[in-house]
Design a protein around this motif. Structure first.
Motif, PDB file in Angstrom:
ATOM      1  N   LEU A 292       9.972-180.333  36.290  1.00  0.00           N
ATOM      2  CA  LEU A 292      10.594-181.248  34.996  1.00  0.00           C
ATOM      3  C   LEU A 292       9.422-182.091  34.588  1.00  0.00           C
ATOM      4  O   LEU A 292       9.470-182.416  33.400  1.00  0.00           O
ATOM      5  N   PHE A 293       8.474-182.581  35.182  1.00  0.00           N
ATOM      6  CA  PHE A 293       7.422-183.682  34.686  1.00  0.00           C
ATOM      7  C   PHE A 293       6.461-182.754  33.875  1.00  0.00           C
ATOM      8  O   PHE A 293       6.372-183.047  32.992  1.00  0.00           O
ATOM      9  N   PHE A 294       6.202-181.576  34.323  1.00  0.00           N
ATOM     10  CA  PHE A 294       4.852-180.774  33.623  1.00  0.00           C
ATOM     11  C   PHE A 294       5.220-179.897  32.619  1.00  0.00           C
ATOM     12  O   PHE A 294       4.713-179.332  31.715  1.00  0.00           O
ATOM     13  N   LEU A 295       6.914-179.108  32.827  1.00  0.00           N
ATOM     14  CA  LEU A 295       7.104-178.193  31.820  1.00  0.00           C
ATOM     15  C   LEU A 295       8.492-178.621  31.060  1.00  0.00           C
ATOM     16  O   LEU A 295       8.850-177.783  30.036  1.00  0.00           O
ATOM     17  N   THR A 296       8.883-179.815  31.276  1.00  0.00           N
ATOM     18  CA  THR A 296      10.068-180.171  30.428  1.00  0.00           C
ATOM     19  C   THR A 296       9.681-181.563  29.881  1.00  0.00           C
ATOM     20  O   THR A 296       8.901-182.246  30.322  1.00  0.00           O
ATOM     21  N   SER A 297      10.732-182.148  29.174  1.00  0.00           N
ATOM     22  CA  SER A 297      10.577-183.478  28.822  1.00  0.00           C
ATOM     23  C   SER A 297      11.788-184.307  29.496  1.00  0.00           C
ATOM     24  O   SER A 297      11.849-185.492  29.360  1.00  0.00           O
ATOM     25  N   ALA A 298      12.317-183.713  30.501  1.00  0.00           N
ATOM     26  CA  ALA A 298      13.264-184.440  31.477  1.00  0.00           C
ATOM     27  C   ALA A 298      12.518-185.165  32.578  1.00  0.00           C
ATOM     28  O   ALA A 298      12.912-184.925  33.570  1.00  0.00           O
ATOM     29  N   THR A 299      11.669-186.284  32.085  1.00  0.00           N
ATOM     30  CA  THR A 299      10.842-186.951  33.013  1.00  0.00           C
ATOM     31  C   THR A 299      11.695-187.824  34.061  1.00  0.00           C
ATOM     32  O   THR A 299      11.608-188.089  35.154  1.00  0.00           O
ATOM     33  N   LEU A 300      12.918-188.334  33.411  1.00  0.00           N
ATOM     34  CA  LEU A 300      13.998-189.082  34.125  1.00  0.00           C
ATOM     35  C   LEU A 300      14.292-188.359  35.147  1.00  0.00           C
ATOM     36  O   LEU A 300      14.559-189.010  36.409  1.00  0.00           O
ATOM     37  N   ALA A 301      14.613-187.323  34.926  1.00  0.00           N
ATOM     38  CA  ALA A 301      15.501-186.185  36.164  1.00  0.00           C
ATOM     39  C   ALA A 301      14.378-186.148  37.274  1.00  0.00           C
ATOM     40  O   ALA A 301      14.809-186.068  38.155  1.00  0.00           O
ATOM     41  N   GLY A 302      13.324-185.949  37.022  1.00  0.00           N
ATOM     42  CA  GLY A 302      12.001-185.818  37.764  1.00  0.00           C
ATOM     43  C   GLY A 302      11.908-186.876  38.849  1.00  0.00           C
ATOM     44  O   GLY A 302      11.612-186.937  39.972  1.00  0.00           O
ATOM     45  N   TRP A 303      11.724-188.291  38.084  1.00  0.00           N
ATOM     46  CA  TRP A 303      11.815-189.482  38.755  1.00  0.00           C
ATOM     47  C   TRP A 303      12.918-189.629  39.772  1.00  0.00           C
ATOM     48  O   TRP A 303      12.869-190.213  40.729  1.00  0.00           O
ATOM     49  N   ILE A 304      14.052-189.242  39.438  1.00  0.00           N
ATOM     50  CA  ILE A 304      15.408-189.274  39.981  1.00  0.00           C
ATOM     51  C   ILE A 304      15.242-188.520  41.582  1.00  0.00           C
ATOM     52  O   ILE A 304      15.654-189.198  42.555  1.00  0.00           O
ATOM     53  N   LEU A 305      14.885-187.363  41.247  1.00  0.00           N
ATOM     54  CA  LEU A 305      14.750-186.523  42.468  1.00  0.00           C
ATOM     55  C   LEU A 305      13.363-187.166  43.288  1.00  0.00           C
ATOM     56  O   LEU A 305      13.503-187.070  44.462  1.00  0.00           O
ATOM     57  N   THR A 306      12.375-187.634  42.863  1.00  0.00           N
ATOM     58  CA  THR A 306      11.309-188.198  43.502  1.00  0.00           C
ATOM     59  C   THR A 306      11.948-189.386  44.276  1.00  0.00           C
ATOM     60  O   THR A 306      11.583-189.461  45.632  1.00  0.00           O
ATOM     61  N   ILE A 307      12.562-190.031  43.815  1.00  0.00           N
ATOM     62  CA  ILE A 307      13.286-191.331  44.413  1.00  0.00           C
ATOM     63  C   ILE A 307      14.319-191.203  45.467  1.00  0.00           C
ATOM     64  O   ILE A 307      14.285-191.744  46.317  1.00  0.00           O
ATOM     65  N   ILE A 308      14.981-190.067  45.265  1.00  0.00           N
ATOM     66  CA  ILE A 308      15.763-189.561  46.640  1.00  0.00           C
ATOM     67  C   ILE A 308      15.019-189.119  47.513  1.00  0.00           C
ATOM     68  O   ILE A 308      15.378-189.658  48.733  1.00  0.00           O
ATOM     69  N   VAL A 309      13.945-188.282  47.356  1.00  0.00           N
ATOM     70  CA  VAL A 309      13.134-187.891  48.486  1.00  0.00           C
ATOM     71  C   VAL A 309      12.356-189.235  49.212  1.00  0.00           C
ATOM     72  O   VAL A 309      12.251-189.357  50.398  1.00  0.00           O
ATOM     73  N   PHE A 310      11.781-190.279  48.303  1.00  0.00           N
ATOM     74  CA  PHE A 310      11.380-191.446  48.624  1.00  0.00           C
ATOM     75  C   PHE A 310      12.366-192.349  49.496  1.00  0.00           C
ATOM     76  O   PHE A 310      12.203-192.652  50.651  1.00  0.00           O
ATOM     77  N   VAL A 311      13.577-192.396  49.208  1.00  0.00           N
ATOM     78  CA  VAL A 311      14.602-193.262  49.915  1.00  0.00           C
ATOM     79  C   VAL A 311      15.073-192.383  51.412  1.00  0.00           C
ATOM     80  O   VAL A 311      15.070-193.143  52.447  1.00  0.00           O
TER      81      VAL A 311
END
Length: 156
Positions: free
Chosen positions: A97-116
């Motif tokens: 999502l970060f590198f191939l699309t413009s859906a960075t918000l969705a990428g950060w949501i997935l990252t925050i899920i892993v973080f939590v």
């Protein structure tokens, strides 16, 4: 006599702590490359545990420096590998999502899920991926394991 599987509980905590730190830094400093690195490290850990970058750092640096000693416990490593695979999937999907699309918000949501979930594992001792693995086993979708009443899993 059946050999009981064992895992190094300190290595598992170290691995989760690394994921926690890398995902936090990626978000705080807007560095999606750290998400990709974390995802690749988790994927390698799940597929080839002996080649896990976290395991290599833990054994070659942390244990050799005497910062931690291995703490071997009777536990089935399969649920932990499953959890690493789920984390890797989320982080690699976020990287796409970060590198191939413009859906960075969705990428950060997935990252925050892993973080939590990594934070819960590190600070509370509850592995959500292991919990999912356990229930998938109860439903016949994964090899069945027995929950021992604590936050550890044991093979049946």
């Amino acid at each position: 006599m059946v050999a009981v599987p064992r895992v190094d509980a300190h290595m598992l905590k170290f691995s989760q702590s690394c994921v926690l730190v890398l995902t936090a830094l990626s978000f705080l400093f807007n560095l999606p490359i750290l998400v990709l690195i974390s995802g690749l490290a988790l994927a390698l850990s799940a597929i080839l545990p002996a080649a896990s970058p976290f395991r290599l750092i833990y054994r070659q640096v942390i244990v050799r420096a005497g910062l931690l000693k291995p703490r071997m416990v009777e536990d089935d490593p399969a649920p932990h590998r499953f959890a690493q695979g789920v984390g890797a999937t989320f982080l690699l999907a976020a990287s796409i999502l970060f590198f191939l699309t413009s859906a960075t918000l969705a990428g950060w949501i997935l990252t925050i899920i892993v973080f939590v979930l990594a934070a819960i594992n590190v600070f509370v001792g509850f592995c959500a991926g292991c919990f999912v693995y356990y229930y998938l086993g109860r439903w016949g979708l994964m090899p069945r394991v027995r929950y021992d009443g604590g936050f550890r899993w044991r093979g049946v």
